[in-house]
Design a protein around this motif. Structure first.
Motif, PDB file in Angstrom:
ATOM      1  N   ILE A   1      36.373 -39.468  24.289  1.00 18.43           N
ATOM      2  CA  ILE A   1      36.730 -40.160  25.538  1.00 18.43           C
ATOM      3  C   ILE A   1      35.649 -39.885  26.589  1.00 18.43           C
TER       4      ILE A   1
ATOM      5  N   ILE B   1      32.435 -39.130  26.262  1.00 21.46           N
ATOM      6  CA  ILE B   1      31.173 -39.828  25.994  1.00 21.46           C
ATOM      7  C   ILE B   1      31.309 -41.332  26.245  1.00 21.46           C
ATOM      8  N   SER B   2      32.407 -41.935  25.748  1.00 21.09           N
ATOM      9  CA  SER B   2      32.560 -43.389  25.935  1.00 21.09           C
ATOM     10  C   SER B   2      32.700 -43.722  27.418  1.00 21.09           C
ATOM     11  N   SER B   3      33.412 -42.866  28.156  1.00 25.79           N
ATOM     12  CA  SER B   3      33.620 -43.099  29.584  1.00 25.79           C
ATOM     13  C   SER B   3      32.295 -43.020  30.348  1.00 25.79           C
TER      14      SER B   3
ATOM     15  N   LEU C   1      29.239 -43.355  29.183  1.00 27.57           N
ATOM     16  CA  LEU C   1      28.361 -44.466  28.792  1.00 27.57           C
ATOM     17  C   LEU C   1      28.807 -45.774  29.433  1.00 27.57           C
ATOM     18  N   MET C   2      30.133 -46.007  29.462  1.00 28.01           N
ATOM     19  CA  MET C   2      30.621 -47.284  30.003  1.00 28.01           C
ATOM     20  C   MET C   2      30.304 -47.413  31.493  1.00 28.01           C
ATOM     21  N   PHE C   3      30.615 -46.358  32.262  1.00 25.81           N
ATOM     22  CA  PHE C   3      30.370 -46.447  33.711  1.00 25.81           C
ATOM     23  C   PHE C   3      28.868 -46.464  34.024  1.00 25.81           C
TER      24      PHE C   3
END
Lengths: 190, 182
Positions: free
Chosen positions: A48, A50-52, A54-56
């Protein structure tokens, strides 16, 4: 690329990864929930985080479309539904995504979980009018909100700070949490 | 099995890729879609098509402008295929590692240590667990994938509320049910 092809590739990867991290194994889920092996919790927190981040970050530099975000409404039903789900999660050792994937790995108990899941979802469909009449979906209805508001998304923020910066901050926090979480929180060490 | 560092990085990249290309990952809605497909095969008055769009005789399938009814009428849609493909992906992974050991296909060792070796007992608990999980997921509007992972990834308030509720009840019950380690 064709939408349905993306579905097949991403969905296939999702099932593959769930199996590789041990999430299709009810033993690993139960050991996380009774706090004797936090390996899977560390994996999920790191994922969560890492994905968060990268997304922001991707939104800030303009390579990720904030319009792709999909935020669900917050209300009392979310808390109650979460509590109910947790009971079945601990009892079976499966949640919807891992149960479906586990059925693909040849686990027979996972097939029973999926059958029960179809029955439970059907029961909800039939009881939806009654649930709505109880007002539980309207109590504490805060709506579809994120921590901070993200430029270009259709969701409001609850804290008056840029949502992208907050999101990266929380993402890094979750990565740190994944690293410092002990492998065992309860029971005797092996 | 992958170490948590490798597993977490790959899982994170996958959730990122999903939101970058399409939308956040979610699973539990597709139980409703499959139910609807089966129900509509038995009674084709369940999903209705009018010039105004898709709707249903069931109020849950008709909600939000009939978006569930539409996906039931068109099973070849992104979200439904995603979940079907996940079965294939998990099967491929299991095949490459020589499948689940035969003695673990009916139940995990920790279940057997606490509740005995009866497969029927385990299957009944798994069925009941599935029923409770999906009823709760539909009340909450999502599950561990959509609410917890995708929700917390997006700093969605509902994701935090859901995760708090789910972990609170699951940890308490798991501490009570599984006292013996295995």
């Amino acid at each position: 690329m064709d939408t349905l092809l993306i579905a097949l590739i991403l969905g296939g990867l999702f099932g593959f990864v769930l199996d590789r991290i041990g999430a299709t194994n009810p033993q690993k889920i139960i050991q996380m929930l009774n706090l004797t092996d936090m390996h899977l919790a560390k994996t999920i927190l790191l994922g969560i985080g890492i994905s968060s981040t990268l997304m922001f970050a991707g939104q800030m530099i303009g390579v990720v479309d904030p319009g792709h975000m999909s935020v669900k409404a917050a209300h009392l039903g979310v808390l109650l539904g979460g509590i109910i789900l947790g009971i079945g999660w601990a009892l079976s050792g499966f949640c919807p995504g891992t149960g479906v994937a586990a059925a693909g790995t040849g686990r027979i108990d996972a097939l029973f979980f999926v059958a029960g899941g179809l029955a439970g979802a059907f029961a909800y469909m039939l009881s939806y009018d009654w649930i709505k009449s109880t007002g539980v979906l309207q109590v504490f209805h805060i709506g579809k909100v994120t921590l901070g508001s993200v430029t270009g998304s259709k969701y409001q923020g609850v804290i008056p700070l840029p949502g992208e910066i907050l999101g990266i901050g929380v993402g890094i926090l979750l990565i740190v949490l994944a690293c410092v979480l002990p492998h065992r929180l309860a029971g005797k060490p092996h | 099995m992958w170490d948590w560092k490798i597993g977490g990085v790959v899982l994170g990249l996958l959730f990122f890729l999903a939101v970058a290309l399409m939308k956040p990952i979610g699973v539990s809605t597709q139980f409703v879609i499959l139910d609807g497909i089966i129900w509509d095969m038995i009674d084709d008055s369940v999903v209705t098509v009018t010039p105004a769009g898709y709707s249903s005789s069931n109020s849950y399938l008709a909600k939000s402008g009939g978006k569930y009814a539409k996906n039931i009428a068109n099973p070849l849609n992104y979200s439904f295929l995603f979940v079907l493909a996940s079965v294939g992906g998990a099967a491929l992974s299991a095949f490459l590692r020589g499948w689940v050991p035969r003695e673990e296909r009916k139940m995990p060792p920790i279940w057997q240590a606490n509740f005995g070796a009866s497969p029927i007992k385990r299957y009944m608990a798994a069925f009941a667990g599935g029923f409770i999980v999906l009823y709760g997921a539909r009340l909450a509007g999502g599950c561990t994938s959509g609410h917890m992972m995708s929700g917390m990834m997006q700093t969605s308030l509902s994701g935090y509320i859901f995760a708090a509720g789910a972990f609170a009840s699951a940890v308490i019950l798991a501490r009570i049910l599984y006292r013996k380690e295995a």
